[in-house]
Design a protein around this motif. Structure first.
Motif, PDB file in Angstrom:
ATOM      1  N   GLU A 100       0.799  -1.228   0.000  1.00 34.88           N
ATOM      2  CA  GLU A 100       0.000   0.000   0.000  1.00 34.88           C
ATOM      3  C   GLU A 100       0.829   1.275   0.000  1.00 34.88           C
ATOM      4  N   VAL A 101       2.010   1.244   0.589  1.00 32.91           N
ATOM      5  CA  VAL A 101       2.823   2.458   0.695  1.00 32.91           C
ATOM      6  C   VAL A 101       4.020   2.425  -0.247  1.00 32.91           C
ATOM      7  N   VAL A 102       4.750   1.324  -0.250  1.00 34.24           N
ATOM      8  CA  VAL A 102       5.951   1.231  -1.078  1.00 34.24           C
ATOM      9  C   VAL A 102       5.595   0.953  -2.538  1.00 34.24           C
ATOM     10  N   GLY A 103       4.465   0.248  -2.773  1.00 39.04           N
ATOM     11  CA  GLY A 103       4.027   0.003  -4.140  1.00 39.04           C
ATOM     12  C   GLY A 103       4.510  -1.295  -4.751  1.00 39.04           C
ATOM     13  N   LEU A 104       4.972  -2.232  -3.927  1.00 39.11           N
ATOM     14  CA  LEU A 104       5.350  -3.538  -4.450  1.00 39.11           C
ATOM     15  C   LEU A 104       4.103  -4.351  -4.788  1.00 39.11           C
ATOM     16  N   ASP A 105       4.267  -5.334  -5.665  1.00 43.69           N
ATOM     17  CA  ASP A 105       3.169  -6.230  -5.993  1.00 43.69           C
ATOM     18  C   ASP A 105       3.039  -7.302  -4.912  1.00 43.69           C
ATOM     19  N   TRP A 106       1.862  -7.930  -4.845  1.00 48.48           N
ATOM     20  CA  TRP A 106       1.622  -8.881  -3.766  1.00 48.48           C
ATOM     21  C   TRP A 106       2.495 -10.128  -3.861  1.00 48.48           C
ATOM     22  N   ASP A 107       3.047 -10.397  -5.044  1.00 50.04           N
ATOM     23  CA  ASP A 107       3.924 -11.560  -5.188  1.00 50.04           C
ATOM     24  C   ASP A 107       5.367 -11.256  -4.791  1.00 50.04           C
ATOM     25  N   GLU A 108       5.673  -9.999  -4.464  1.00 51.36           N
ATOM     26  CA  GLU A 108       7.030  -9.608  -4.117  1.00 51.36           C
ATOM     27  C   GLU A 108       7.259  -9.461  -2.609  1.00 51.36           C
ATOM     28  N   VAL A 109       6.185  -9.366  -1.836  1.00 49.87           N
ATOM     29  CA  VAL A 109       6.345  -8.886  -0.465  1.00 49.87           C
ATOM     30  C   VAL A 109       6.641  -9.974   0.559  1.00 49.87           C
ATOM     31  N   HIS A 110       6.327 -11.233   0.263  1.00 51.54           N
ATOM     32  CA  HIS A 110       6.504 -12.280   1.261  1.00 51.54           C
ATOM     33  C   HIS A 110       7.976 -12.422   1.660  1.00 51.54           C
ATOM     34  N   VAL A 111       8.861 -12.463   0.680  1.00 49.28           N
ATOM     35  CA  VAL A 111      10.290 -12.615   0.957  1.00 49.28           C
ATOM     36  C   VAL A 111      10.819 -11.403   1.706  1.00 49.28           C
ATOM     37  N   GLU A 112      10.393 -10.204   1.305  1.00 50.18           N
ATOM     38  CA  GLU A 112      10.846  -8.991   1.985  1.00 50.18           C
ATOM     39  C   GLU A 112      10.369  -8.972   3.440  1.00 50.18           C
ATOM     40  N   ALA A 113       9.126  -9.364   3.659  1.00 50.35           N
ATOM     41  CA  ALA A 113       8.581  -9.372   5.018  1.00 50.35           C
ATOM     42  C   ALA A 113       9.270 -10.409   5.884  1.00 50.35           C
ATOM     43  N   ASP A 114       9.743 -11.504   5.286  1.00 48.26           N
ATOM     44  CA  ASP A 114      10.491 -12.509   6.032  1.00 48.26           C
ATOM     45  C   ASP A 114      11.720 -11.902   6.692  1.00 48.26           C
ATOM     46  N   VAL A 115      12.306 -10.911   6.046  1.00 41.95           N
ATOM     47  CA  VAL A 115      13.483 -10.241   6.593  1.00 41.95           C
ATOM     48  C   VAL A 115      13.082  -9.154   7.588  1.00 41.95           C
ATOM     49  N   LEU A 116      12.144  -8.312   7.193  1.00 45.34           N
ATOM     50  CA  LEU A 116      11.806  -7.132   7.993  1.00 45.34           C
ATOM     51  C   LEU A 116      11.032  -7.455   9.257  1.00 45.34           C
ATOM     52  N   GLU A 117      10.332  -8.584   9.290  1.00 46.99           N
ATOM     53  CA  GLU A 117       9.535  -8.928  10.477  1.00 46.99           C
ATOM     54  C   GLU A 117      10.387  -9.053  11.731  1.00 46.99           C
ATOM     55  N   HIS A 118      11.673  -9.341  11.562  1.00 47.71           N
ATOM     56  CA  HIS A 118      12.564  -9.515  12.704  1.00 47.71           C
ATOM     57  C   HIS A 118      13.208  -8.198  13.144  1.00 47.71           C
ATOM     58  N   ALA A 119      13.149  -7.189  12.290  1.00 45.04           N
ATOM     59  CA  ALA A 119      13.947  -5.991  12.516  1.00 45.04           C
ATOM     60  C   ALA A 119      13.168  -4.824  13.105  1.00 45.04           C
ATOM     61  N   ILE A 120      11.862  -4.766  12.882  1.00 39.66           N
ATOM     62  CA  ILE A 120      11.131  -3.581  13.320  1.00 39.66           C
ATOM     63  C   ILE A 120      10.857  -3.635  14.820  1.00 39.66           C
ATOM     64  N   SER A 121      10.908  -2.476  15.440  1.00 36.26           N
ATOM     65  CA  SER A 121      10.632  -2.362  16.872  1.00 36.26           C
ATOM     66  C   SER A 121       9.129  -2.343  17.109  1.00 36.26           C
ATOM     67  N   GLU A 122       8.735  -2.505  18.354  1.00 35.18           N
ATOM     68  CA  GLU A 122       7.309  -2.423  18.683  1.00 35.18           C
ATOM     69  C   GLU A 122       6.758  -1.039  18.358  1.00 35.18           C
ATOM     70  N   ARG A 123       7.560  -0.015  18.600  1.00 39.20           N
ATOM     71  CA  ARG A 123       7.125   1.358  18.293  1.00 39.20           C
ATOM     72  C   ARG A 123       6.866   1.528  16.805  1.00 39.20           C
ATOM     73  N   LEU A 124       7.791   1.033  15.970  1.00 36.24           N
ATOM     74  CA  LEU A 124       7.601   1.146  14.525  1.00 36.24           C
ATOM     75  C   LEU A 124       6.420   0.298  14.070  1.00 36.24           C
ATOM     76  N   GLU A 125       6.269  -0.875  14.648  1.00 36.62           N
ATOM     77  CA  GLU A 125       5.121  -1.724  14.326  1.00 36.62           C
ATOM     78  C   GLU A 125       3.815  -0.977  14.568  1.00 36.62           C
ATOM     79  N   ASN A 126       3.716  -0.299  15.706  1.00 38.00           N
ATOM     80  CA  ASN A 126       2.491   0.431  16.034  1.00 38.00           C
ATOM     81  C   ASN A 126       2.291   1.626  15.112  1.00 38.00           C
TER      82      ASN A 126
END
Length: 231
Positions: A100-126
């Motif tokens: 919705e914000v970066v503009g990637l297609d839905w087939d591109e985001v799973h791999v990226e989220a696999d990496v970023l899910e570990h890195a964001i803080s609770e504050r950034l998540e909220n």
């Protein structure tokens, strides 16, 4: 070397590394789909050997994150489920943000989220949650667990099980295969789409569906990735 996650989990004896979080989310995912959570299933999903899985399961069990007493299946404990749900929430929020914000297609985001899910803080998540308007589902139709409260992880019927002559509303699409997601998107088969199930070829042949003015033949492997309800 196992990378350390940006988060700490003071309540656990085990360090919540990226690998630990990947195991917890994968167990959560398989169980949510109603599949048996076994050593071989985890090895296939995570792309590692069964002995590697067995070693990690011993660590998770020692930290009371999983229970292996159930016959032939691995179950998250309430403590493990809480952590697995948190990782899943971050993963699905990140996927939604990337579309919705970066503009990637839905087939591109799973791999990226696999990496970023570990890195964001609770504050950034909220902050991401607030920026997106507190979404309830990610781009693949997966429900985003709330920050607080109950979460139900369930899958509706697969398109492959729907009889001919049915109208079918797509709710969720399994996101493991980016090529399959791209193929389905090119045919407008995404959450919210209404399909007309026209016919089923015999001997495990394809299912013919109509989306708008176009008809498509979907093999059973592909059709079983698409879940929803008769409309």
């Amino acid at each position: 070397m196992i990378a350390q996650t940006a988060r700490s989990a003071q309540c656990c004896e085990i360090a919540h590394t990226e690998t630990v979080e990947d195991y917890l989310r994968t167990i959560f995912k398989l169980a949510g789909r109603g599949l048996a959570v076994t050593t071989s299933a985890l090895a296939e999903q995570l792309g590692v050997s069964p002995p590697t899985v067995s070693a990690m399961l011993k660590r998770l069990e020692a930290s009371e994150l999983i229970d292996r007493s159930a016959a032939r299946s691995i179950v998250l404990t309430p403590h493990g489920d809480r952590h697995a749900t948190g990782v899943t929430r971050r993963h699905r929020l990140v996927e939604t943000f990337l579309v919705e914000v970066v503009g990637l297609d839905w087939d591109e985001v799973h791999v990226e989220a696999d990496v970023l899910e570990h890195a964001i803080s609770e504050r950034l998540e909220n902050r991401i949650d607030t920026l997106l308007g507190h979404p309830t589902h990610d781009p693949h139709g997966d429900p985003i667990p709330p920050r607080d409260g109950e979460h139900v992880e369930s899958w509706a019927a697969a398109l492959g099980s729907v009889p001919s002559g049915s109208r079918f509303r797509v709710q969720r699409v399994a996101d493991d295969d980016s090529n399959a997601l791209r193929y389905l998107a090119e045919r407008d088969i995404k959450p919210g789409a209404i399909l007309e199930v026209m016919s089923r070829e015999p001997f495990n042949g394809p299912i013919w569906v109509t989306v708008g003015a176009r008809s498509h033949a979907l093999g059973l492997t592909l059709a079983d990735l698409v879940h929803g309800e008769t409309a």
